[in-house]
Scaffold this active site. Structure first.
Site, short mmCIF file in Angstrom:
data_model
loop_
_atom_site.label_atom_id
_atom_site.label_comp_id
_atom_site.label_asym_id
_atom_site.label_seq_id
_atom_site.Cartn_x
_atom_site.Cartn_y
_atom_site.Cartn_z
N ASP A 62 0.81 -1.22 0.00
CA ASP A 62 0.00 0.00 0.00
C ASP A 62 0.84 1.27 0.00
O ASP A 62 2.06 1.23 0.19
CB ASP A 62 -0.96 -0.01 1.20
CG ASP A 62 -0.29 -0.47 2.49
OD1 ASP A 62 0.94 -0.43 2.56
OD2 ASP A 62 -1.01 -0.85 3.43
N ASN A 128 -7.65 -3.02 14.18
CA ASN A 128 -9.03 -3.38 13.81
C ASN A 128 -9.06 -4.56 12.84
O ASN A 128 -10.11 -4.87 12.27
CB ASN A 128 -9.76 -2.17 13.21
CG ASN A 128 -9.11 -1.68 11.91
OD1 ASN A 128 -8.17 -2.29 11.42
ND2 ASN A 128 -9.62 -0.60 11.36
N HIS A 130 -7.24 -4.87 10.02
CA HIS A 130 -6.95 -4.63 8.60
C HIS A 130 -5.63 -5.25 8.18
O HIS A 130 -4.70 -5.38 8.97
CB HIS A 130 -7.04 -3.14 8.23
CG HIS A 130 -5.93 -2.25 8.71
ND1 HIS A 130 -6.16 -1.08 9.40
CD2 HIS A 130 -4.59 -2.32 8.56
CE1 HIS A 130 -5.01 -0.48 9.65
NE2 HIS A 130 -4.04 -1.21 9.16
N GLU A 135 -9.70 -2.19 5.25
CA GLU A 135 -10.38 -1.94 6.52
C GLU A 135 -11.56 -2.90 6.70
O GLU A 135 -12.00 -3.53 5.74
CB GLU A 135 -10.87 -0.48 6.55
CG GLU A 135 -9.76 0.56 6.45
CD GLU A 135 -9.01 0.79 7.77
OE1 GLU A 135 -8.95 -0.14 8.59
OE2 GLU A 135 -8.49 1.90 7.96
C1 GLP Z 1 -0.67 0.26 8.73
C2 GLP Z 1 -0.32 -0.51 7.43
C3 GLP Z 1 -0.43 -1.99 7.61
C4 GLP Z 1 0.20 -2.37 8.94
C5 GLP Z 1 -0.62 -1.82 10.07
C6 GLP Z 1 0.01 -2.04 11.44
O1 GLP Z 1 -1.80 1.04 8.64
N1 GLP Z 1 -1.06 -0.12 6.29
O2 GLP Z 1 0.19 -2.65 6.53
O3 GLP Z 1 0.22 -3.76 9.07
O4 GLP Z 1 -0.96 -0.47 9.89
O5 GLP Z 1 1.02 -1.14 11.71
P1 GLP Z 1 2.11 -1.41 12.79
O6 GLP Z 1 2.97 -2.49 12.27
O7 GLP Z 1 2.87 -0.11 12.88
O8 GLP Z 1 1.40 -1.77 14.03
#
Ligand code: GLP
Length: 236
Positions: A62, A128, A130, A135
């Site tokens: 992404d 959540n 995702h 989402e």
């Molecule tokens: C972000 C990314 C995800 C990631 C998630 C968790 O929004 N788009 O790919 O897995 O949030 O982030 P973190 O690893 O910082 O907890």
């Protein structure tokens, strides 16, 4: 789902590194990559190793809509900093946050994924549920799309920005349908804040309300979590 519980994210990075190493040994050529704080220890292990990805392609999950690749908050910047500058791939793709024609950008990304079937897909997980930026409520068969981030995701990601207002409201994300096409999936999660969602992902019903729950139906998933993230699972 194979679940590996480790002491902390440093140990998790080592386990994840072994999954990458094994995949490479078996001939994997296309790696789906992720951002967020979770994969940092994995990338650090890869960077300090002698693994060679110069004949491989990477496709990231992404990118924020509206951020240029040289913006320090962009996912392109993150990937360059943590991985590509030190461990170059033959080609490394992310969605283009500044694409002028959105429809074309989504189609370009889908075509890239189709032409480069992903051997190993790395994932984190949002609080959540995702995956990528898909989402709750996202279609399990979805392809690349422009996603309106939920308030909880904006809040969770605000820690990387000066304030919450600066967090982009939209992102381009590979769809769940494409993620599920990967031959192997490796999901990492660390810390107490992920315990509840990991329990739902592993034991809960498969439902779009918890996007990561679809991974229960994938034939080759490795989950690496630390003791805190595993604390609500009844393992053993
Ligand atoms: C972000 C990314 C995800 C990631 C998630 C968790 O929004 N788009 O790919 O897995 O949030 O982030 P973190 O690893 O910082 O907890």
């Amino acid at each position: 789902m194979k679940i590996i519980v480790v002491k902390d994210s440093a140990a998790g990075g080592k386990e994840a590194f072994n999954v990458f190493k094994e995949a490479l040994k078996k001939g994997a050529k296309v790696f789906g990559l992720a951002t967020g704080s979770t994969p940092e220890t994995t990338y650090a292990q890869i960077v300090s190793s002698d693994l060679d990805f110069s004949d491989c392609t990477s496709i990231n999950l992404d990118e924020y809509v509206g951020l240029a690749g040289d913006d320090p908050q962009s996912y392109r910047y993150f990937m360059n900093k943590h991985l590509f500058n030190h461990k170059p791939f033959k080609a490394s793709y992310l969605p283009d946050g500044l694409a002028v024609d959105e429809v074309k950008e989504l189609a370009r990304y889908d075509q890239l994924i189709e032409e480069n079937p992903i051997d190993l897909q790395l994932l984190g997980i949002g609080q959540n549920g995702h995956i990528g930026f898909n989402e709750p409520g996202s279609d399990f068969t979805g392809k690349t799309q422009k996603i309106r981030l939920t308030n909880s995701t904006i809040e969770a990601n605000a820690r990387f920005f000066e304030n919450e207002d600066q967090v982009p409201k939209y992102a381009y994300s590979m769809g769940i349908g494409s993620i599920m096409q990967a031959k192997q999936i490796l999901l990492e999660a660390y810390g107490q804040t992920k315990a509840q969602i990991i329990e739902k992902m592993v034991n809960g019903p498969v439902t779009p309300d918890v996007p990561a729950s679809i991974l229960q139906t994938h034939p080759n998933v490795v989950v690496i979590i630390d003791e805190a993230a595993a604390s609500l699972l009844n393992l053993k």
